[in-house]
Motif scaffolding. Structure first.
Motif, PDB file in Angstrom:
ATOM      1  N   ALA A  86      28.505 -37.209 -94.098  1.00  0.00           N
ATOM      2  CA  ALA A  86      28.496 -38.138 -92.888  1.00  0.00           C
ATOM      3  C   ALA A  86      30.116 -38.611 -92.569  1.00  0.00           C
ATOM      4  O   ALA A  86      30.334 -38.643 -91.621  1.00  0.00           O
ATOM      5  CB  ALA A  86      27.417 -39.351 -93.124  1.00  0.00           C
ATOM      6  N   PRO A  87      30.636 -39.283 -93.607  1.00  0.00           N
ATOM      7  CA  PRO A  87      31.816 -39.888 -93.211  1.00  0.00           C
ATOM      8  C   PRO A  87      32.800 -38.636 -92.822  1.00  0.00           C
ATOM      9  O   PRO A  87      33.508 -38.862 -91.551  1.00  0.00           O
ATOM     10  CB  PRO A  87      32.270 -40.434 -94.477  1.00  0.00           C
ATOM     11  CG  PRO A  87      31.225 -40.613 -95.379  1.00  0.00           C
ATOM     12  CD  PRO A  87      30.203 -39.392 -94.990  1.00  0.00           C
ATOM     13  N   LEU A  88      32.690 -37.516 -93.036  1.00  0.00           N
ATOM     14  CA  LEU A  88      33.662 -36.533 -92.640  1.00  0.00           C
ATOM     15  C   LEU A  88      33.266 -36.123 -91.207  1.00  0.00           C
ATOM     16  O   LEU A  88      34.055 -35.785 -90.398  1.00  0.00           O
ATOM     17  CB  LEU A  88      33.680 -35.030 -93.675  1.00  0.00           C
ATOM     18  CG  LEU A  88      34.342 -33.975 -93.004  1.00  0.00           C
ATOM     19  CD1 LEU A  88      35.997 -34.303 -93.121  1.00  0.00           C
ATOM     20  CD2 LEU A  88      34.312 -33.022 -94.140  1.00  0.00           C
ATOM     21  N   ALA A  89      31.941 -35.804 -91.029  1.00  0.00           N
ATOM     22  CA  ALA A  89      31.575 -35.622 -89.900  1.00  0.00           C
ATOM     23  C   ALA A  89      31.695 -36.491 -88.679  1.00  0.00           C
ATOM     24  O   ALA A  89      31.996 -36.302 -87.415  1.00  0.00           O
ATOM     25  CB  ALA A  89      29.851 -35.314 -89.755  1.00  0.00           C
ATOM     26  N   ASP A  90      31.740 -37.864 -89.097  1.00  0.00           N
ATOM     27  CA  ASP A  90      32.098 -38.902 -87.954  1.00  0.00           C
ATOM     28  C   ASP A  90      33.606 -38.783 -87.980  1.00  0.00           C
ATOM     29  O   ASP A  90      33.997 -38.903 -86.732  1.00  0.00           O
ATOM     30  CB  ASP A  90      31.776 -40.325 -88.709  1.00  0.00           C
ATOM     31  CG  ASP A  90      30.262 -40.566 -88.725  1.00  0.00           C
ATOM     32  OD1 ASP A  90      29.471 -40.033 -88.016  1.00  0.00           O
ATOM     33  OD2 ASP A  90      29.981 -41.296 -89.582  1.00  0.00           O
ATOM     34  N   ALA A  91      34.364 -38.411 -88.832  1.00  0.00           N
ATOM     35  CA  ALA A  91      35.966 -38.377 -88.726  1.00  0.00           C
ATOM     36  C   ALA A  91      36.102 -37.319 -87.707  1.00  0.00           C
ATOM     37  O   ALA A  91      37.013 -37.210 -86.874  1.00  0.00           O
ATOM     38  CB  ALA A  91      36.424 -38.387 -90.007  1.00  0.00           C
ATOM     39  N   VAL A  92      35.666 -35.945 -87.999  1.00  0.00           N
ATOM     40  CA  VAL A  92      35.675 -34.956 -87.116  1.00  0.00           C
ATOM     41  C   VAL A  92      35.415 -35.261 -85.590  1.00  0.00           C
ATOM     42  O   VAL A  92      35.889 -34.606 -84.669  1.00  0.00           O
ATOM     43  CB  VAL A  92      35.208 -33.864 -87.640  1.00  0.00           C
ATOM     44  CG1 VAL A  92      35.269 -32.563 -86.678  1.00  0.00           C
ATOM     45  CG2 VAL A  92      35.591 -33.364 -89.000  1.00  0.00           C
TER      46      VAL A  92
END
Length: 121
Positions: A86-92
């Protein structure tokens, strides 16, 4: 009349004497070569200013891109450890440019490898 003709003539002579240097300066400033050189210098200065501003903006964008890519890389490592994407998806989602650049780089690399493999055959 309070002023005598001699005094008026003397004042006119003084005024002409003071103005002669101004007229010479004016001729120098209005010379086509001088005007051309002044325009060239002004254009050069403005182009240099634009170039410097463009370079500064480009450096800022490169720095921001590098910061975003580094942040996403750190989140990708953290995702591998925690198994929470989730954090990576939000950053992308907030800045997809680093991932897009990585995808383009990967596509070019695969294309070059495929081309090299075809040449060996």
């Amino acid at each position: 009349m309070s002023e005598t003709p001699e005094r008026i003539q003397r004042e006119m002579f003084e005024i002409r004497s003071r103005m002669s240097s101004d007229v010479v300066d004016l001729r120098k400033h209005l010379d086509p070569q001088v005007l051309k050189e002044h325009a060239r210098e002004t254009a050069r200065e403005r182009l240099q200013g634009l170039s410097n501003r463009y370079k500064a903006q480009l450096k800022e964008k490169q720095r921001a891109f590098g910061d975003s890519a580094a942040f996403q890389l750190s989140l990708a490592r953290k995702t591998a450890e925690t198994r929470d994407p989730a954090p990576l998806a939000d950053a992308v989602r907030s800045d997809p440019k680093p991932l897009a650049a990585l995808a383009v780089l990967l596509a070019v690399s695969l294309s070059l490898v495929a081309r090299a493999a075809r040449r060996k055959e």
